[in-house]
Design a protein around this motif. Structure first.
Motif, mmCIF file in Angstrom:
data_model
loop_
_atom_site.group_PDB
_atom_site.id
_atom_site.type_symbol
_atom_site.label_atom_id
_atom_site.label_comp_id
_atom_site.label_asym_id
_atom_site.label_seq_id
_atom_site.Cartn_x
_atom_site.Cartn_y
_atom_site.Cartn_z
ATOM 1 N N SER A 17 32.851 44.099 32.931
ATOM 2 C CA SER A 17 33.602 43.067 33.650
ATOM 3 C C SER A 17 32.762 41.816 33.832
ATOM 4 C CB SER A 17 34.021 43.582 35.035
ATOM 5 O OG SER A 17 34.874 44.699 34.934
ATOM 6 N N LEU A 18 33.446 40.703 33.927
ATOM 7 C CA LEU A 18 32.841 39.423 34.288
ATOM 8 C C LEU A 18 33.838 38.652 35.131
ATOM 9 C CD1 LEU A 18 31.203 38.063 30.983
ATOM 10 C CD2 LEU A 18 29.991 38.775 33.049
ATOM 11 N N ARG A 19 33.299 37.765 35.960
ATOM 12 C CA ARG A 19 34.147 36.870 36.735
ATOM 13 C C ARG A 19 33.729 35.446 36.459
ATOM 14 N NH1 ARG A 19 34.534 35.536 43.168
ATOM 15 N NH2 ARG A 19 36.796 35.337 43.343
ATOM 16 N N ARG A 66 44.396 43.313 32.096
ATOM 17 C CA ARG A 66 42.932 43.354 32.109
ATOM 18 C C ARG A 66 42.329 42.156 32.841
ATOM 19 N NH1 ARG A 66 40.134 42.944 27.540
ATOM 20 N NH2 ARG A 66 41.719 41.709 26.432
ATOM 21 N N PHE A 67 42.959 40.992 32.716
ATOM 22 C CA PHE A 67 42.451 39.757 33.315
ATOM 23 C C PHE A 67 43.336 39.352 34.484
ATOM 24 C CE2 PHE A 67 40.280 37.732 29.322
ATOM 25 C CZ PHE A 67 39.587 38.912 29.109
ATOM 26 N N THR A 68 42.703 38.766 35.488
ATOM 27 C CA THR A 68 43.436 38.224 36.632
ATOM 28 C C THR A 68 42.928 36.826 36.933
ATOM 29 O OG1 THR A 68 43.699 40.438 37.595
ATOM 30 C CG2 THR A 68 44.064 38.546 39.048
ATOM 31 N N ALA A 69 43.851 35.860 36.892
ATOM 32 C CA ALA A 69 43.510 34.478 37.217
ATOM 33 C C ALA A 69 43.997 34.159 38.621
ATOM 34 C CB ALA A 69 44.147 33.530 36.211
ATOM 35 N N SER A 70 43.185 33.410 39.346
ATOM 36 C CA SER A 70 43.579 33.018 40.701
ATOM 37 C C SER A 70 42.933 31.684 41.035
ATOM 38 C CB SER A 70 43.161 34.088 41.706
ATOM 39 O OG SER A 70 41.756 34.255 41.710
ATOM 40 N N ARG A 71 43.431 31.060 42.083
ATOM 41 C CA ARG A 71 42.873 29.780 42.501
ATOM 42 C C ARG A 71 42.721 29.753 44.004
ATOM 43 N NH1 ARG A 71 46.961 25.363 40.501
ATOM 44 N NH2 ARG A 71 45.466 23.975 41.555
ATOM 45 N N ASP A 72 41.719 29.004 44.437
ATOM 46 C CA ASP A 72 41.490 28.748 45.862
ATOM 47 C C ASP A 72 41.496 27.235 46.022
ATOM 48 O OD1 ASP A 72 40.543 28.342 48.436
ATOM 49 O OD2 ASP A 72 39.142 30.018 48.340
ATOM 50 N N ASN A 73 42.614 26.702 46.438
ATOM 51 C CA ASN A 73 42.728 25.239 46.533
ATOM 52 C C ASN A 73 41.808 24.662 47.600
ATOM 53 O OD1 ASN A 73 44.580 25.066 44.456
ATOM 54 N ND2 ASN A 73 46.353 25.178 45.823
ATOM 55 N N ALA A 74 41.508 25.420 48.613
ATOM 56 C CA ALA A 74 40.598 24.924 49.662
ATOM 57 C C ALA A 74 39.189 24.727 49.111
ATOM 58 C CB ALA A 74 40.576 25.901 50.824
ATOM 59 N N MET A 82 37.753 39.297 34.650
ATOM 60 C CA MET A 82 37.971 39.933 33.356
ATOM 61 C C MET A 82 37.431 41.354 33.404
ATOM 62 S SD MET A 82 36.988 36.790 30.809
ATOM 63 C CE MET A 82 35.246 36.833 31.222
ATOM 64 N N ASN A 83 38.322 42.314 33.251
ATOM 65 C CA ASN A 83 37.943 43.724 33.253
ATOM 66 C C ASN A 83 38.244 44.352 31.892
ATOM 67 O OD1 ASN A 83 37.324 43.499 36.015
ATOM 68 N ND2 ASN A 83 39.411 44.031 36.610
ATOM 69 N N SER A 84 37.664 45.513 31.659
ATOM 70 C CA SER A 84 37.895 46.249 30.404
ATOM 71 C C SER A 84 37.702 45.344 29.194
ATOM 72 C CB SER A 84 39.304 46.856 30.404
ATOM 73 O OG SER A 84 39.486 47.723 31.505
ATOM 74 N N LEU A 85 36.613 44.619 29.202
ATOM 75 C CA LEU A 85 36.372 43.641 28.141
ATOM 76 C C LEU A 85 36.190 44.313 26.791
ATOM 77 C CD1 LEU A 85 34.164 41.212 30.181
ATOM 78 C CD2 LEU A 85 36.188 40.538 28.870
#
Length: 112
Positions: A17-19, A66-74, A82-85
């Motif tokens: 995994s990586l972030r 496998r991948f999850t995208a998210s945002r923190d507007n603050a 990114m998992n199970s690469l």
């Protein structure tokens, strides 16, 4: 104007995994849709994940589940967990804000 700086890339073994993070300058980040793209050697840049200004994410079929995208507007920050690469995920990953603003890219290499 918006400047984008990605970080978090590196070398990881298959199954690992990586972030990735993408920090934006300026105050307009929250107004725009944002996205993660990637470009492998000899291939065209492709969309990996797009996130609306309200935080709804859509994914390429190749990374769904496998991948999850998210945002923190603050924090003016976009993330990509990114998992199970897989080796085929090896590419330079770029973030994009709106229609014209791109980061410089961060290399992700998946190899044993």
């Amino acid at each position: 104007q918006v400047q984008l700086v990605e970080s978090g890339g590196g070398l990881v073994q298959p199954g690992g995994s990586l972030r990735l993070s993408c920090v934006a300058s300026g105050s307009i980040f929250s107004r725009y849709a944002v996205g993660w793209y990637r470009q492998a050697p000899g291939k065209q840049r492709e969309l990996v994940a797009a996130v609306t200004s309200g935080g709804i994410a859509n994914y390429a079929d190749s990374v769904k589940g496998r991948f999850t995208a998210s945002r923190d507007n603050a924090k003016n920050t976009l993330y990509l967990q990114m998992n199970s690469l897989k080796p085929e995920d090896t590419a330079v990953y770029y973030c994009k804000c709106g229609l014209i603003y791109w980061g410089q890219g961060t290399q992700v290499t998946v190899s044993s």
